[in-house]
Design an enzyme around this catalytic site. Structure first.
Site, PDB file in Angstrom:
ATOM      1  N   SER A   1       0.840  -1.201   0.000  1.00  0.00           N
ATOM      2  CA  SER A   1       0.000   0.000   0.000  1.00  0.00           C
ATOM      3  C   SER A   1       0.870   1.244   0.000  1.00  0.00           C
ATOM      4  O   SER A   1       1.667   1.461   0.923  1.00  0.00           O
ATOM      5  CB  SER A   1      -0.903   0.020   1.229  1.00  0.00           C
ATOM      6  OG  SER A   1      -1.544   1.277   1.355  1.00  0.00           O
TER       7      SER A   1
ATOM      8  N   MET B   1      -9.187   8.072  -0.623  1.00  0.00           N
ATOM      9  CA  MET B   1     -10.077   8.508   0.467  1.00  0.00           C
ATOM     10  C   MET B   1     -10.569   9.922   0.197  1.00  0.00           C
ATOM     11  O   MET B   1      -9.807  10.764  -0.278  1.00  0.00           O
ATOM     12  CB  MET B   1      -9.348   8.457   1.803  1.00  0.00           C
ATOM     13  CG  MET B   1      -8.694   7.132   2.126  1.00  0.00           C
ATOM     14  SD  MET B   1      -7.923   7.162   3.766  1.00  0.00           S
ATOM     15  CE  MET B   1      -6.863   5.713   3.682  1.00  0.00           C
TER      16      MET B   1
ATOM     17  N   ASP C   1      -4.837   3.543  -1.968  1.00  0.00           N
ATOM     18  CA  ASP C   1      -5.962   3.913  -1.107  1.00  0.00           C
ATOM     19  C   ASP C   1      -6.484   5.295  -1.478  1.00  0.00           C
ATOM     20  O   ASP C   1      -5.789   6.302  -1.306  1.00  0.00           O
ATOM     21  CB  ASP C   1      -5.527   3.905   0.354  1.00  0.00           C
ATOM     22  CG  ASP C   1      -5.270   2.504   0.865  1.00  0.00           C
ATOM     23  OD1 ASP C   1      -6.205   1.686   0.845  1.00  0.00           O
ATOM     24  OD2 ASP C   1      -4.123   2.221   1.283  1.00  0.00           O
TER      25      ASP C   1
ATOM     26  N   MET D   1     -11.730  -5.854   5.249  1.00  0.00           N
ATOM     27  CA  MET D   1     -10.943  -4.913   6.048  1.00  0.00           C
ATOM     28  C   MET D   1     -10.677  -5.504   7.427  1.00  0.00           C
ATOM     29  O   MET D   1     -11.605  -5.932   8.116  1.00  0.00           O
ATOM     30  CB  MET D   1     -11.677  -3.584   6.193  1.00  0.00           C
ATOM     31  CG  MET D   1     -11.834  -2.793   4.900  1.00  0.00           C
ATOM     32  SD  MET D   1     -10.240  -2.307   4.182  1.00  0.00           S
ATOM     33  CE  MET D   1      -9.565  -1.261   5.481  1.00  0.00           C
TER      34      MET D   1
ATOM     35  N   HIS E   1      -8.395   0.972  -4.091  1.00  0.00           N
ATOM     36  CA  HIS E   1      -9.376   0.757  -3.028  1.00  0.00           C
ATOM     37  C   HIS E   1     -10.066   2.085  -2.741  1.00  0.00           C
ATOM     38  O   HIS E   1      -9.471   2.988  -2.149  1.00  0.00           O
ATOM     39  CB  HIS E   1      -8.652   0.229  -1.787  1.00  0.00           C
ATOM     40  CG  HIS E   1      -9.515   0.064  -0.589  1.00  0.00           C
ATOM     41  ND1 HIS E   1      -8.990  -0.100   0.675  1.00  0.00           N
ATOM     42  CD2 HIS E   1     -10.872   0.034  -0.438  1.00  0.00           C
ATOM     43  CE1 HIS E   1      -9.971  -0.219   1.547  1.00  0.00           C
ATOM     44  NE2 HIS E   1     -11.115  -0.124   0.898  1.00  0.00           N
TER      45      HIS E   1
ATOM     46  N   ASP F   1      -6.891  -6.306   4.161  1.00  0.00           N
ATOM     47  CA  ASP F   1      -6.224  -5.012   4.256  1.00  0.00           C
ATOM     48  C   ASP F   1      -6.328  -4.488   5.679  1.00  0.00           C
ATOM     49  O   ASP F   1      -7.426  -4.275   6.191  1.00  0.00           O
ATOM     50  CB  ASP F   1      -6.890  -4.033   3.277  1.00  0.00           C
ATOM     51  CG  ASP F   1      -6.243  -2.654   3.283  1.00  0.00           C
ATOM     52  OD1 ASP F   1      -5.228  -2.456   3.970  1.00  0.00           O
ATOM     53  OD2 ASP F   1      -6.760  -1.762   2.574  1.00  0.00           O
TER      54      ASP F   1
ATOM     55  N   HIS G   1      -1.223  -1.384  -4.186  1.00  0.00           N
ATOM     56  CA  HIS G   1      -2.502  -1.008  -3.595  1.00  0.00           C
ATOM     57  C   HIS G   1      -2.564   0.508  -3.417  1.00  0.00           C
ATOM     58  O   HIS G   1      -1.675   1.108  -2.794  1.00  0.00           O
ATOM     59  CB  HIS G   1      -2.666  -1.701  -2.244  1.00  0.00           C
ATOM     60  CG  HIS G   1      -4.029  -1.592  -1.646  1.00  0.00           C
ATOM     61  ND1 HIS G   1      -5.094  -2.371  -2.060  1.00  0.00           N
ATOM     62  CD2 HIS G   1      -4.504  -0.801  -0.656  1.00  0.00           C
ATOM     63  CE1 HIS G   1      -6.158  -2.065  -1.343  1.00  0.00           C
ATOM     64  NE2 HIS G   1      -5.833  -1.100  -0.493  1.00  0.00           N
TER      65      HIS G   1
ATOM     66  N   MET H   1     -12.303   4.319  -0.852  1.00  0.00           N
ATOM     67  CA  MET H   1     -13.012   4.582   0.403  1.00  0.00           C
ATOM     68  C   MET H   1     -13.707   5.927   0.252  1.00  0.00           C
ATOM     69  O   MET H   1     -13.295   6.943   0.832  1.00  0.00           O
ATOM     70  CB  MET H   1     -12.013   4.566   1.568  1.00  0.00           C
ATOM     71  CG  MET H   1     -11.496   3.183   1.890  1.00  0.00           C
ATOM     72  SD  MET H   1     -10.089   3.166   3.022  1.00  0.00           S
ATOM     73  CE  MET H   1      -8.744   3.218   1.821  1.00  0.00           C
TER      74      MET H   1
END
Length: 226
Positions: free
Chosen positions: A5, A38, A36, A138, A67, A176, A34, A69
């Site tokens: 990540s 957000m 993230d 998660m 991913h 994750d 990965h 979010m």
């Protein structure tokens, strides 16, 4: 599969940080990177978005595992697949129509992943698993890196693995949150296929060596758990 990540990487040098875990003469490199995403709404943190992902796609050939979010994934998720992200996961809790979002991601050329928080039950989503390529469990509350692994989610992983095997689904189980050398073995034994690791890879020197160690531990534990 190991997916470092970049949430734990140096944001000022993301291209070189990704290259550090890429192919080399002695190692094939990581399976995915990965990313993230957000939005400071679905989770209380703000990271990066599609423009950065588009730049990263130009800087590496390693498949990007995005991913999301974020709120309203139906609006935003297909754009990541259109840009070239390999796998795009969104949260079950963020939409009332996960099947529609998954189909739009696939239509845009990406693999579709469904992510669920630690407290979200798996049962309501079992019937729609064939619509997805990845189920991201998660093992921390989404939003911040460096959190402690929640072993109670492994019951969910075991349940999921039984369903996948019984129905012969082509679905990857991804985990994750809090994955490191002290937790990856129990996650592998439970049936995880792909392990997201942030600080365990980028928290010190030799990220490639850290990836190799995580892969070794996971492979040995997975084989022992079969």
């Amino acid at each position: 599969m190991i997916a470092p990540s970049i949430l734990s990487a140096d944001f000022a040098n993301l291209a070189s940080e990704i290259a550090a875990v890429g192919p080399s003469p002695v190692d094939p490199g990581v399976d995915w990177v990965h990313v993230d995403v957000m939005d400071a709404h679905f989770v209380p943190n703000l990271t990066l978005g599609l423009p950065v992902v588009e730049s990263l796609l130009k800087a590496t050939e390693i498949p990007l595992d995005c991913h999301l979010m974020i709120e309203d994934p139906g609006r935003w998720a297909p754009g990541y697949a259109e840009a070239g992200a390999y796998n795009v996961s969104f949260h079950a809790e963020a939409t009332d129509d996960p099947v529609s979002v998954a189909r739009d991601i696939r239509a845009a050329g990406g693999k579709a992943g469904l992510a669920i928080k630690p407290g979200t039950a798996l049962a309501p989503y079992l019937e729609i698993l064939p619509e997805f390529d990845t189920l991201l469990v998660m093992s921390v509350e989404p939003g911040f890196g460096g959190q402690k692994f929640m072993p109670e989610v492994l019951g969910k992983v075991r349940e999921l693995r039984k369903v996948i095997d019984a129905e012969q689904l082509t679905l990857l189980v991804e985990i994750d949150g809090g994955i490191h050398t002290g937790t990856i073995e129990e996650a592998a034994e439970a049936g995880v296929d792909c392990f997201v690791a942030g600080s365990a890879v980028y928290g010190g020197d030799d990220p490639a060596g850290r990836v190799a160690e995580l892969r070794r531990l996971a492979a040995e534990a997975s084989a022992a758990g079969v």
